[in-house]
Design an enzyme around this catalytic site. Structure first.
Site, PDB file in Angstrom:
ATOM      1  N   SER A 142       0.813  -1.065   0.173  1.00 47.94           N
ATOM      2  CA  SER A 142      -0.133  -0.029   0.111  1.00 47.94           C
ATOM      3  C   SER A 142       0.934   0.972  -0.030  1.00 47.94           C
ATOM      4  O   SER A 142       1.548   0.848   0.667  1.00 47.94           O
ATOM      5  CB  SER A 142      -0.638   0.050   1.267  1.00 47.94           C
ATOM      6  OG  SER A 142      -1.568   1.394   1.248  1.00 47.94           O
ATOM      7  N   TYR A 155      -1.708  -1.727  10.297  1.00 48.81           N
ATOM      8  CA  TYR A 155      -1.577  -1.887   9.179  1.00 48.81           C
ATOM      9  C   TYR A 155      -0.943  -1.249   8.237  1.00 48.81           C
ATOM     10  O   TYR A 155      -0.247  -1.885   7.593  1.00 48.81           O
ATOM     11  CB  TYR A 155      -3.300  -0.798   8.813  1.00 48.81           C
ATOM     12  CG  TYR A 155      -3.473  -0.767   7.279  1.00 48.81           C
ATOM     13  CD1 TYR A 155      -4.169  -2.023   6.463  1.00 48.81           C
ATOM     14  CD2 TYR A 155      -3.473   0.036   6.103  1.00 48.81           C
ATOM     15  CE1 TYR A 155      -4.132  -2.366   5.314  1.00 48.81           C
ATOM     16  CE2 TYR A 155      -3.751   0.014   4.580  1.00 48.81           C
ATOM     17  CZ  TYR A 155      -3.790  -0.902   3.929  1.00 48.81           C
ATOM     18  OH  TYR A 155      -4.295  -1.466   2.598  1.00 48.81           O
TER      19      TYR A 155
END
Ligand code: NAD
Length: 255
Positions: A142, A155
């Site tokens: 990401s 995350y």
């Protein structure tokens, strides 16, 4: 591509927004797809859509927190189709919260699914690919792994590790003819982002329309925008790309 020449791709999180698009892209390019996900009903729907005139998708449901499942998924591809050319580690979860809001369980679950499962699938897949003279692996990280956004400590850290892990493997296994890369999307129009808006009390369509204005290319990504890059990285057109993390962000800086 004749039946015996058909290549095999294992795709995790295949029932999700980006995973479905990646699966469609590989099928459209003549691959056989081994589709993994925890969501059996979602895999059934995917197989019903893609297995039209012939079987091109084999599903294997399971939980990536289980080491045995991670390894069986790879072995199943080899047993079912006789080969393994591509692995796309796409499954992942987003865990919200700064450190004070992150429980031990949040932390472990995030790392088990987003990182440790990839360690198991890659190790198993590289063992097979070395024997076949090569292959390609793409791990979905990401942009938030490269430039952490606020309030997502677990995350962002797990995705930073995915990007770094992919670079390590890319470097170590290039001499084996195995190209490993990471793809780093920014915002993508999938259930992951839409449910986040719903949970925070926003209408997802309105919130995405608002978000589109913040992207220099004019909109957040659709799953197909990510699938095209994943397929490119696994194709011969990307034969000289290994050990890198490709940002797919519509020119939107994270800050
Ligand atoms: P999604 O929620 O639509 O799909 C994720 C899929 O992973 C789901 O089908 C889910 O069932 C599966 N999954 C989750 N936990 C699992 C487990 N323990 N075992 C097996 N399967 C499991 O999400 P998406 O948006 O399609 O995300 C795909 C990947 O892209 C993820 O790794 C995500 O972190 C990454 N990503 C997404 C965005 C975004 O904006 N959507 C941005 C950057 C990166």
């Amino acid at each position: 591509m004749s039946d015996t020449e058909k290549k095999t791709a294992v795709i995790t999180g295949a029932a999700g927004g980006i995973g479905q698009a990646i699966s469609r892209q590989f099928i459209a390019n003549g691959f056989r797809v081994i589709a993994g996900d925890a969501d059996q009903a979602g895999l059934d729907r995917l197989a019903a859509k893609l297995n039209r005139s012939e079987q091109t998708v084999w599903d294997k449901a399971g939980d990536l927190r289980n080491k045995a499942y991670c390894e069986e998924l790879i072995d199943y591809a080899v047993q079912t189709t006789g080969r393994l050319d591509v692995l796309v580690n796409n499954a992942g979860i987003i865990t919200r919260g700064n450190i004070l809001e992150t429980t031990d369980e949040d932390w472990e679950r995030t790392f088990d699914i987003n990182l440790t499962s990839i360690f198991y699938t890659c190790r198993k897949a590289i063992g097979h690919m070395k024997g076949y003279g090569g292959g390609a692996i793409v791990n979905i990280a990401s942009c938030w792994g490269l430039y952490p956004g606020p309030g997502h400590a677990a995350y962002c850290t797990s995705k930073a590790a995915v990007a770094s892990f992919s670079k390590c493997l890319g470097r170590d296994h290039a001499p084996d003819g195995i190209r490993v890369n990471a793809v780093c999307p920014n915002e993508v129009n999938t259930p992951m982002i839409r449910t986040g808006f719903v949970r925070r009390g926003f209408d997802p369509d309105t919130a995405i329309a608002e978000l589109n204005k913040s992207v220099p290319l004019g909109r957040i990504a659709e799953p197909e925008d990510i699938a095209d890059v994943v397929f490119f990285l696994c194709s011969d057109a990307a034969r000289y790309i290994a050990g890198t993390a490709v940002e797919v962000n519509g020119a939107k800086p994270v800050y």
